[in-house]
Design an enzyme around this catalytic site. Sequence first.
Site, short mmCIF file in Angstrom:
data_model
loop_
_atom_site.label_atom_id
_atom_site.label_comp_id
_atom_site.label_asym_id
_atom_site.label_seq_id
_atom_site.Cartn_x
_atom_site.Cartn_y
_atom_site.Cartn_z
N CYS A 107 14.12 57.93 29.59
CA CYS A 107 13.51 57.37 28.32
C CYS A 107 14.64 57.57 27.24
O CYS A 107 15.67 57.00 27.06
CB CYS A 107 12.12 57.84 28.15
SG CYS A 107 11.44 56.65 26.73
N HIS A 151 8.94 56.88 33.22
CA HIS A 151 8.88 58.23 33.41
C HIS A 151 8.34 58.82 34.66
O HIS A 151 7.29 59.08 34.92
CB HIS A 151 7.87 58.50 32.28
CG HIS A 151 8.34 58.72 30.88
ND1 HIS A 151 8.89 59.59 30.27
CD2 HIS A 151 8.11 57.67 30.04
CE1 HIS A 151 9.29 59.47 28.84
NE2 HIS A 151 8.79 57.88 28.84
N GLU A 169 8.57 61.85 35.95
CA GLU A 169 7.99 63.04 35.86
C GLU A 169 6.53 62.97 35.39
O GLU A 169 5.77 63.80 35.46
CB GLU A 169 8.56 63.81 34.61
CG GLU A 169 8.44 63.75 33.24
CD GLU A 169 9.06 62.40 32.65
OE1 GLU A 169 9.43 61.52 33.34
OE2 GLU A 169 8.86 62.23 31.54
#
Lengths: 83, 231
Positions: free
Chosen positions: B88, B205, B207
């Site tokens: 990002c 994302h 994660e």
Amino acid sequence: MYKVTVLVNRRRSILDPQGKAVELGAKQLGLTDVINVRVDKKITFQINTEDEAVARKEAEQLADKLLANPITEDFEVSLEKIV
Amino acid sequence: MSPRFGIVVFPGSNCDHDAYHATKHILGYDAKFLWHKDKTIENTDVVILPGGFSYGDYLRSGAIAKLSPIMEQVIEFAEKGGTVIGICNGFQVLTESGLLPGALIKNNSLRFECKDVFLRVENNSLPFTSEYQHHQVIKVPIAHGEGNYYADEETITELENNGRVVFRYSDSAGVISQEANPNGSINNIAGIINKRGNVLGLMPHPERCVDPVLGNTDGQGVFKSLLTVLN
């Protein structure tokens, strides 16, 4: 001392969503003739030197390395001597 | 041996702890934070540039972060072949610093897009994607206002012809369409890799979809793939 103005313009081929939003706003105001709105940036600063060549070089370096992204934006630097 | 992750913290980073939680607590790898003023990167196998709004996104997203002391080290680390992931805002920092080509411009929707999207894995022969199948579709969240990938035609051709488009926005069946494109990115590009294959940038994302408690672990593959390679 020089006063520097840098205009940073997004390339005309690249979508300008802010310009598009302003254009929509203009239509809301009944200003239907308003077209091709672009929202660009104007950055001003001073350079503490008496040497115009130095001032121009530093201003252009700052514009090229930081103020504008050369992939999506063009810039114009103008100088004005101040006392 | 487990990979040692170094997660860069810029002023305004807000996914640094997500990345730490995913790598350290869920996957059990070694992880630590790297401060933006640090002048060295030691004992680190993988650098993560996390999401967020580094330096308030002032001027342009990632424009100020690229000049921070740690980025000098990250660039040197990458040039020596070190593994770097930019997620990002981290992807925006990578393009601004020249480690990846192109730029991330405002979403064509004019909106901040915050939702789950589907990604099709375009290249699974990379250190970041070997855990996935070719053209596997994964569900990963996005949260950005400036994720519209742009590059000139020559760059896009170079990326496309050399397997450097790693993830593409698709629908749940893996079909690439304008409807499945959340931000207007050219060719639905969601993530790319550098020529050498050691620097990955992506807007979604991974994660944020590692912890099983959140009901989606599709992002684990990115981090687990690195384990295979480093061993």
